[in-house]
Motif scaffolding. Structure first.
Motif, mmCIF file in Angstrom:
data_model
loop_
_atom_site.group_PDB
_atom_site.id
_atom_site.type_symbol
_atom_site.label_atom_id
_atom_site.label_comp_id
_atom_site.label_asym_id
_atom_site.label_seq_id
_atom_site.Cartn_x
_atom_site.Cartn_y
_atom_site.Cartn_z
ATOM 1 N N UNK A 157 0.679 -1.136 0.066
ATOM 2 C CA UNK A 157 0.040 0.033 0.131
ATOM 3 C C UNK A 157 0.989 1.135 -0.013
ATOM 4 N N UNK A 158 0.648 2.044 -1.131
ATOM 5 C CA UNK A 158 1.289 3.453 -0.723
ATOM 6 C C UNK A 158 0.587 4.397 -0.089
ATOM 7 N N UNK A 159 1.138 5.205 0.859
ATOM 8 C CA UNK A 159 0.353 5.962 1.738
ATOM 9 C C UNK A 159 0.921 7.308 1.631
ATOM 10 N N UNK A 160 1.845 7.527 0.621
ATOM 11 C CA UNK A 160 2.394 8.979 0.662
ATOM 12 C C UNK A 160 1.153 9.837 0.112
ATOM 13 N N UNK A 161 1.177 11.174 0.391
ATOM 14 C CA UNK A 161 -0.012 12.040 -0.139
ATOM 15 C C UNK A 161 0.316 12.860 -1.220
ATOM 16 N N UNK A 162 -0.411 12.848 -2.309
ATOM 17 C CA UNK A 162 -0.335 13.605 -3.479
ATOM 18 C C UNK A 162 -0.345 14.950 -3.226
ATOM 19 N N UNK A 163 -1.630 15.296 -2.517
ATOM 20 C CA UNK A 163 -1.918 16.951 -2.081
ATOM 21 C C UNK A 163 -0.703 17.370 -1.426
ATOM 22 N N UNK A 164 -0.259 16.745 -0.285
ATOM 23 C CA UNK A 164 0.787 16.850 0.457
ATOM 24 C C UNK A 164 2.259 17.531 -0.531
ATOM 25 N N UNK A 165 2.494 16.401 -1.308
ATOM 26 C CA UNK A 165 3.538 16.717 -2.216
ATOM 27 C C UNK A 165 3.460 17.719 -3.186
ATOM 28 N N UNK A 185 4.583 23.323 -4.673
ATOM 29 C CA UNK A 185 4.494 24.876 -5.033
ATOM 30 C C UNK A 185 5.380 25.786 -3.885
ATOM 31 N N UNK A 186 5.367 25.129 -2.637
ATOM 32 C CA UNK A 186 5.905 25.941 -1.757
ATOM 33 C C UNK A 186 7.415 26.176 -2.032
ATOM 34 N N UNK A 187 8.198 25.044 -2.681
ATOM 35 C CA UNK A 187 9.498 25.450 -2.835
ATOM 36 C C UNK A 187 9.639 26.511 -3.900
ATOM 37 N N UNK A 188 8.557 26.622 -4.775
ATOM 38 C CA UNK A 188 8.667 27.803 -5.757
ATOM 39 C C UNK A 188 8.332 29.281 -5.241
ATOM 40 N N UNK A 189 7.311 29.004 -4.231
ATOM 41 C CA UNK A 189 6.849 30.348 -3.456
ATOM 42 C C UNK A 189 7.849 30.751 -2.650
ATOM 43 N N UNK A 190 8.473 29.954 -1.862
ATOM 44 C CA UNK A 190 9.264 30.487 -0.682
ATOM 45 C C UNK A 190 10.230 31.519 -1.166
ATOM 46 N N UNK A 191 11.129 31.424 -2.483
ATOM 47 C CA UNK A 191 12.077 32.485 -2.629
ATOM 48 C C UNK A 191 11.354 33.790 -3.025
ATOM 49 N N UNK A 192 10.271 33.685 -3.641
ATOM 50 C CA UNK A 192 9.232 35.132 -3.746
ATOM 51 C C UNK A 192 8.906 35.472 -2.499
ATOM 52 N N UNK A 193 8.560 34.824 -1.551
ATOM 53 C CA UNK A 193 8.270 35.141 -0.098
ATOM 54 C C UNK A 193 9.516 35.843 0.440
ATOM 55 N N UNK A 248 12.665 26.966 7.238
ATOM 56 C CA UNK A 248 11.878 26.416 5.997
ATOM 57 C C UNK A 248 12.742 25.661 5.012
ATOM 58 N N UNK A 249 13.797 25.699 4.752
ATOM 59 C CA UNK A 249 14.734 24.777 4.118
ATOM 60 C C UNK A 249 14.601 23.405 4.882
ATOM 61 N N UNK A 250 15.064 23.412 6.144
ATOM 62 C CA UNK A 250 15.122 22.154 6.812
ATOM 63 C C UNK A 250 13.555 21.405 6.493
ATOM 64 N N UNK A 251 12.528 22.265 6.750
ATOM 65 C CA UNK A 251 11.005 21.802 6.847
ATOM 66 C C UNK A 251 10.661 21.205 5.498
ATOM 67 N N UNK A 252 11.064 21.781 4.483
ATOM 68 C CA UNK A 252 10.811 21.166 3.047
ATOM 69 C C UNK A 252 11.494 20.250 2.947
#
Length: 187
Positions: free
Chosen positions: A37-45, A50-58, A92-96
Motif C-alpha cells: 500500500x502506498x500511503x504518501x500523499x499527493x496533495x501534500x507533495x 509549490x511551496x518550494x517555488x513560492x518561498x524565494x518569492x516570499x 523552511x529549508x529544513x522543513x521542506x
C-alpha cells in the motif's frame, strides 16, 4: 542524508504515540495489503512542490519590504524581524527537505519532524508577521504572508492525515509479521 539515529528513534516513538489509531486492528478493507500500500500523499507533495517555488518569492518580498520600512521601526521590532527572517529561512529549508523525504520515501520520523516544525515554529512565526500591527505591515507583505500561512495550514493538516495513515500501515505490517512468525513457529 538521513536524520541521526537517536533523533529518528525519538521522532518515531513520538509519531507512534500521537498518530496511531487505537481502534483499528487490521487493514481497513479486505483487499488492502500492508506490504504494498502506498500511503504518501499527493496533495501534500503538490503543496510542498509549490511551496518550494513560492518561498524565494516570499523571502525576497519580505526582505525588500523590511529594507524599505526598517528605519521606521522601533529597535526591538528591528531585532525581532531580522531574527524571524533568519530563523524562518533556516527552518523552511529544513522543513521542506524533511517534508519531501518523509512523504516520498514514507519515512515517519522525517514527516513527523516536518509536521512539528510546521506547527510549532513556522506557523506561529508567520502568524506573528501577519497579525502584529506594530510591524507596520505593508499590502505586499500581508499578501505573501497570507499565502504562506495558507500553505502552512494545509500542510499541517495534510501531514497529520498522512502520518496517521503511515503509522497505521506500519503498525498493521508489524502485527502481520508477528502473526506470520507465530504461525510458522508455534510456541
Amino acid at each position: 542524508m538521513a536524520l541521526p539515529e537517536p533523533l529518528r528513534r525519538r521522532l518515531g516513538s513520538f509519531s507512534r504515540t500521537v498518530f496511531t489509531d487505537s481502534h483499528r486492528t487490521g487493514p481497513q478493507y479486505p483487499g488492502d495489503r500492508a506490504d504494498n500500500e502506498i500511503v504518501s500523499s499527493l496533495p501534500l507533495q503538490m503543496s510542498l512542490y509549490f511551496n518550494v517555488y513560492f518561498f524565494p518569492f516570499w523571502w525576497l518580498s519580505t526582505v525588500v519590504v523590511l529594507y524599505l520600512k526598517y528605519s521606521d521601526l522601533s529597535d526591538y521590532y528591528k531585532f525581532i524581524l531580522v531574527t524571524i527572517m533568519i530563523l524562518a529561512s533556516l527552518i523552511e529549508v529544513i522543513r521542506l527537505y524533511l517534508g519531501y523525504m518523509g512523504n516520498l520515501q514514507e519515512k515517519v520520523p522525517e514527516l513527523a519532524g516536518f509536521w512539528l516544525l510546521s506547527l510549532l515554529l513556522q506557523l506561529p512565526m508567520i502568524l506573528f508577521l501577519l497579525f502584529n500591527e506594530g510591524l507596520k505591515i505593508q499590502p505586499l507583505e500581508r499578501a505573501v504572508h497570507i499565502i504562506f500561512a495558507l500553505f502552512l495550514t494545509f500542510q499541517v493538516i495534510a501531514a497529520f492525515v498522512t502520518l496517521r495513515r503511515m503509522v497505521n500501515k506500519l503498525a498493521t505490517h508489524f502485527h502481520l509479521n508477528e502473526f506470520y512468525q507465530l504461525k510458522e513457529h508455534p510456541v
